[in-house]
Enzyme design. Structure first.
Site, PDB file in Angstrom:
ATOM      1  NE  ARG A   1      -4.223   1.765   2.155  1.00 26.18           N
ATOM      2  CZ  ARG A   1      -4.396   2.783   3.005  1.00 26.18           C
ATOM      3  NH1 ARG A   1      -3.520   3.007   3.958  1.00 26.18           N
ATOM      4  NH2 ARG A   1      -5.446   3.568   2.890  1.00 26.18           N
TER       5      ARG A   1
ATOM      6  CB  ILE B   1      -5.838   5.563  -1.112  1.00 28.73           C
ATOM      7  CG1 ILE B   1      -5.659   4.040  -1.103  1.00 28.73           C
ATOM      8  CG2 ILE B   1      -5.089   6.171   0.056  1.00 28.73           C
ATOM      9  CD1 ILE B   1      -4.174   3.601  -1.265  1.00 28.73           C
ATOM     10  CB  SER B   2     -10.876   2.939   0.216  1.00 25.71           C
ATOM     11  OG  SER B   2     -11.510   3.455  -0.922  1.00 25.71           O
ATOM     12  CD  GLN B   3     -11.442   2.112   7.415  1.00 23.15           C
ATOM     13  OE1 GLN B   3     -12.420   2.792   7.064  1.00 23.15           O
ATOM     14  NE2 GLN B   3     -11.456   1.367   8.481  1.00 23.15           N
TER      15      GLN B   3
END
Ligand code: SAH
Length: 219
Positions: free
Chosen positions: A39, A65-67
């Site tokens: 990530r 950017i999503s969790q």
């Protein structure tokens, strides 16, 4: 759990996987994909130390950017199979597309910001995720030339289900999208298509950036 100080270190990544398991992600293939995709390579330098904390992070063009938990959850709930072709709406950093690319045959991802699409495409190529294609366009229209798709995942919140997307879903296909008003509560909704029938299931409450029509005008 405190934010891992060793953001891109081994400890940070082990805690990252443990946190996903503790929150209920159990599909070994999904956990493996979350483990494989770095990530930290999908966020900009200033926020890299937080790359393995379970939180959404800013990316360019005012997007996020999503969790990680939400990425893992949506991936699990999409119920993908190795032979699937998947459409993603909202490439953003390319992270969700990279995770999916480990689990399916092909990912087509559409982004309305050319800047984000170009960065994500280069990044995915550099990392060797060669079964992902990033396109610039209005994902609310899907990509009819490539339809039908076995699975569709939308990673920006819609106020209603875009009809073009349900039309481009294969028979027996599944679409996952955050649905709800921008200011109020949104839920992940799973749409399952069989013949002409669409079945909708409401899953967890979430908060996403809005799904907006058209391609973005950039400075
Ligand atoms: N999946 C991304 C998260 C993206 S945030 C990741 O893993 O990083 C949502 C993204 O959807 C934003 O980049 C936003 O620009 C994009 N978006 C919003 N509406 C869109 C539309 N109609 N078509 C394509 N992309 C859209």
């Amino acid at each position: 759990m405190p934010d891992a100080p060793l953001g891109h270190g081994k400890v940070g990544r082990m805690e990252f996987l443990l946190a996903l398991r503790q929150r209920g992600i159990s599909d070994p293939a999904v956990l493996r994909a979350m483990d494989e995709v770095p990530r930290e390579s999908f966020v900009d330098f200033p926020v890299r130390p937080q790359a393995y904390a379970d939180q959404a992070l800013p990316i360019a063009c005012g997007q996020t950017i999503s969790q990680p938990y939400i990425v893992a959850y949506m991936t699990e709930q999409l119920r993908v199979k190795p032979q699937h072709r998947v459409l993603e709406v909202g490439t953003g950093s390319g992270y969700q597309a990279a995770v999916l690319s480990r689990l399916v045959r092909e990912v087509v991802s559409i982004e309305r910001f050319r800047t984000l699409a170009d960065v994500a495409r280069k990044r995915l190529t550099a990392l060797g995720y060669d079964n992902v294609e990033v396109l610039v366009g209005d994902g609310m229209q899907g990509w009819p030339e490539r339809a039908p798709f076995d699975r569709i995942i939308v990673t920006a919140a819609a106020e209603e289900i875009p009809q073009a997307l349900t039309e481009q879903l294969a028979d027996g296909g599944v679409m996952l999208l955050p649905l709800g008003p921008q200011a109020g509560t949104q839920h992940i909704v799973r749409v399952t298509k069989s013949g002409e029938t669409l079945q909708e299931e409401r899953l967890i409450a979430v908060r996403f950036v809005p799904l907006l029509p058209g391609t973005a005008r950039e400075l």
